[in-house]
Design a protein around this motif. Structure first.
Motif, PDB file in Angstrom:
ATOM      1  N   GLU A 136       0.830  -1.216   0.000  1.00  0.00           N
ATOM      2  CA  GLU A 136       0.000   0.000   0.000  1.00  0.00           C
ATOM      3  C   GLU A 136       0.863   1.265   0.000  1.00  0.00           C
ATOM      4  N   GLY A 137       2.073   1.150   0.530  1.00  0.00           N
ATOM      5  CA  GLY A 137       2.978   2.295   0.582  1.00  0.00           C
ATOM      6  C   GLY A 137       3.371   2.808  -0.793  1.00  0.00           C
ATOM      7  N   GLY A 192       4.635   7.994   8.788  1.00  0.00           N
ATOM      8  CA  GLY A 192       4.194   6.723   9.368  1.00  0.00           C
ATOM      9  C   GLY A 192       5.266   5.646   9.266  1.00  0.00           C
ATOM     10  N   ILE A 193       6.519   6.070   9.276  1.00  0.00           N
ATOM     11  CA  ILE A 193       7.624   5.164   8.937  1.00  0.00           C
ATOM     12  C   ILE A 193       7.765   4.000   9.915  1.00  0.00           C
ATOM     13  N   SER A 194       7.273   4.167  11.156  1.00  0.00           N
ATOM     14  CA  SER A 194       7.389   3.090  12.150  1.00  0.00           C
ATOM     15  C   SER A 194       6.621   1.839  11.725  1.00  0.00           C
ATOM     16  N   LYS A 195       5.685   1.981  10.780  1.00  0.00           N
ATOM     17  CA  LYS A 195       4.876   0.835  10.351  1.00  0.00           C
ATOM     18  C   LYS A 195       5.539   0.045   9.223  1.00  0.00           C
ATOM     19  N   VAL A 238      12.371   0.265   3.851  1.00  0.00           N
ATOM     20  CA  VAL A 238      11.615   1.474   3.485  1.00  0.00           C
ATOM     21  C   VAL A 238      12.139   2.667   4.278  1.00  0.00           C
ATOM     22  N   ARG A 239      12.407   2.445   5.560  1.00  0.00           N
ATOM     23  CA  ARG A 239      12.932   3.523   6.419  1.00  0.00           C
ATOM     24  C   ARG A 239      14.289   4.006   5.891  1.00  0.00           C
TER      25      ARG A 239
END
Ligand code: MN3
Length: 200
Positions: free
Chosen positions: A47-48, A59-62, A67-68
């Motif tokens: 979804e990102g 919302g990077i913690s998810k 990705v981070r």
């Protein structure tokens, strides 16, 4: 919508002698391109994939580490290229006043940023950010940034200095403080001022 590498707004040698052309070429064409490619791979089919970079940061913690690291790398370098220039610009009157009020003087800001960059162990970034209308200096590890929900000091970054060795090693080797001193000769204050005004 795949992420793409933004073009540099100037020639690789535009920042010499402070930042050399070979460093700029490898940094932009190889390092930044790799962050973009690896971000697209990490987001494929998730979804990102449909989120803006800013929404991803918030919302990077998810998200997984890929990705981070690569999303941060893409965001940070996209900002970094724009805040460098040989245009000899100065901070706007509005930004100069805020810098004087917060850090005493422009030299006070430089000293605080250089300390943040020099004392960041390993790889990372030094930042000047705006939060609730106030300026603050901070540093992050790796490719983290103040937009991330996991950041210790949050805000909208308006100036970021890359202190990874790949940003300076060819010319400065281990002398990170010399690189940090020199980079103030090539800050695009017109761009930083525009980002300041937009962040208020
Ligand atoms: Mn870099």
């Amino acid at each position: 919508m795949a992420h793409t590498l933004p073009a540099l707004g100037y020639a690789f040698d535009a920042l010499e002698p402070h930042i050399d052309a070979q460093t700029m070429q490898i940094h932009h064409d190889k390092h930044h391109q790799a962050y973009v490619d690896n971000l697209n791979k990490a987001l494929a089919g998730t979804e990102g994939e449909n989120l803006s970079l800013e929404a991803l940061m918030a919302g990077i913690s998810k998200y997984p580490a890929a990705v981070r690291n690569n999303g941060g790398g893409h965001y940070n370098h996209s900002l970094f290229w724009t805040i460098l220039s040989n245009n000899g610009s100065q901070p706007s009157a509005e930004l100069a006043t805020a810098i004087n009020d917060t850090f005493g003087s422009l030299d006070g800001l430089k000293e605080k940023m250089n300390t943040a960059g020099a004392t960041r162990f390993g790889s990372g970034w030094a930042w000047l950010s705006v939060a609730d209308g106030k300026l603050s200096v901070s540093s992050t590890a790796n490719q983290d940034n103040p937009l991330m929900d996991i950041a210790e000091v949050k805000g909208t970054p308006i100036l970021g200095i890359d202190v990874w060795e790949h940003a300076y090693y060819l010319h400065y080797q281990n002398r990170r403080p010399d690189y940090l001193k020199a980079i103030w000769n090539v800050i695009n204050w017109a761009e930083v001022s525009a980002r300041y005004a937009a962040a208020l």
